[in-house]
Design an enzyme around this catalytic site. Sequence first.
Site, PDB file in Angstrom:
ATOM      1  N   GLY A 188       0.831  -1.200   0.000  1.00 57.56           N
ATOM      2  CA  GLY A 188       0.000   0.000   0.000  1.00 57.56           C
ATOM      3  C   GLY A 188       0.856   1.237   0.000  1.00 57.56           C
TER       4      GLY A 188
ATOM      5  N   GLY B 183       0.518   8.864   2.789  1.00 55.01           N
ATOM      6  CA  GLY B 183       0.994  10.231   2.720  1.00 55.01           C
ATOM      7  C   GLY B 183       2.511  10.380   2.730  1.00 55.01           C
ATOM      8  N   PHE B 184       3.195   9.402   3.297  1.00 54.20           N
ATOM      9  CA  PHE B 184       4.639   9.581   3.445  1.00 54.20           C
ATOM     10  C   PHE B 184       5.464   8.704   2.524  1.00 54.20           C
ATOM     11  CE2 PHE B 184       2.655  10.314   7.629  1.00 54.20           C
ATOM     12  CZ  PHE B 184       2.812  11.682   7.655  1.00 54.20           C
ATOM     13  N   GLY B 185       4.821   7.732   1.916  1.00 54.60           N
ATOM     14  CA  GLY B 185       5.592   6.861   1.052  1.00 54.60           C
ATOM     15  C   GLY B 185       4.895   5.535   0.812  1.00 54.60           C
TER      16      GLY B 185
ATOM     17  N   LYS C  99       8.402   0.697   5.457  1.00 52.57           N
ATOM     18  CA  LYS C  99       7.858   1.931   4.899  1.00 52.57           C
ATOM     19  C   LYS C  99       8.991   2.743   4.303  1.00 52.57           C
ATOM     20  CE  LYS C  99       4.211   4.216   6.348  1.00 52.57           C
ATOM     21  NZ  LYS C  99       3.239   5.080   7.036  1.00 52.57           N
TER      22      LYS C  99
ATOM     23  N   ASP D  30      -2.536  11.500  13.564  1.00 51.22           N
ATOM     24  CA  ASP D  30      -3.105  10.968  12.326  1.00 51.22           C
ATOM     25  C   ASP D  30      -3.941   9.707  12.604  1.00 51.22           C
ATOM     26  OD1 ASP D  30      -3.622  11.001   9.634  1.00 51.22           O
ATOM     27  OD2 ASP D  30      -1.691  10.164   9.026  1.00 51.22           O
TER      28      ASP D  30
END
Length: 330
Positions: free
Chosen positions: A47, A50-52, A68, A166
């Site tokens: 998946g 927002g960050f990578g 991640k 978040d």
Amino acid sequence: MVVQILILVYLLWGFCTKLITFHGDMPYPSCEIIEKLEALDEEDVVGSGGFGTVYRMVMNDCGTFAVKRIDRSREGSDQVFERELEILGSIKHINLVNLRGYCRLPATKLLIYDYLSMGSLDDFLHEHGEGQQLLNWSARLKIALGSARGLAYLHHDCCPKIIHRDIKSSNILLDENLEPHVSDFGLAKLLVDEEAHVTTVVAGTFGYLAPEYLQSGRATEKSDVYSFGVLLLELVTGKRPTDPTFVKRGLNVVGWMNTLLKENRLEDVIDKRCADADMETVEAILEIAARCTDANPDDRPSMNQVLQLLEQEVMSPCPSDFYESHSDYC
Ligand SMILES: Nc1ncnc2c1ncn2[C@@H]1O[C@H](COP(=O)(O)OP(=O)(O)OP(=O)(O)O)[C@@H](O)[C@H]1O
Ligand SMILES: *[C@@H]1O[C@H](CO)[C@@H](O)[C@H](O)[C@H]1NC(C)=O
Ligand SMILES: [Mg+2]
């Protein structure tokens, strides 16, 4: 000791590769870890957010981790970044996703996490894939309770305290027993500078953010509590906080629910897929959600209070299947 192992690996092709594992949490030779990290490709993607991009990494002994890849990050020194990561890596709780390590390769930064095989609550509630298990009401209560435990731990038991920033269903990951694990805590602070925050992150998480946070860009424990209230509403309604049903009417999920409750239409609020929902508990959960999403942050309960309220509601009628999995509370 926050960091038990600190390994600097200088490879032939570049001495900017660095691997840190927290608490001896990755019992593999660093050359195996780095080899696996470098070999990750499109096929391993689970998946992106927002960050990578998030990858699935399988070790030689079949141990599985989530990696991640950070695509964007705040300007600043690697030392500060790594020191803050060490703090996040030191946080352990059954309802939190462990950060197990960090690797800086010449071109990217990689974070290594526990792999949660059942994926995110977001997928469970909103993606109706083949063979996708439906979440019944008692499973949802268990998810609400566990998520509250994880978040309360961050707010009240960590030093320094951690504001998640978040909270949303894609950051609640589920294991084989559908036990929830809160992920990505502390990451927003680490990767987004305060100025850029409002314009960039709001796009990804619209609907979960407290009004005062949207306005000021300043996250507090109480803005997390608001997001948790929205998460409770998502569990009850089965609808995303950006669902067209209410967005078309100019409402957010909080306003929509209040309208229906005023009209006494509780049945229309509850997700039809929850055949085992009992009205009494649903009302109690909605009441807690309403307090969490109070427009005034000072009137919202703390996460410890939320947890206490949930425990009272979920535990008191003694639903049998709940007690089996939480026998320590009987
Ligand atoms: N530790 C993990 N184990 C298993 N799957 C994961 C893990 N972390 C992330 N995923 C999967 O990858 C997807 C993308 O995660 P990612 O955190 O990058 O984005 P997001 O949660 O949607 O948004 P955000 O970037 O704001 O956290 C998740 O929705 C989830 O399905
Ligand atoms: C709810 O779902 C869980 C997990 O799928 C299952 O074990 C349980 O028996 C279900 N309970 C009811 C009341 O349907
Ligand atoms: Mg996430």
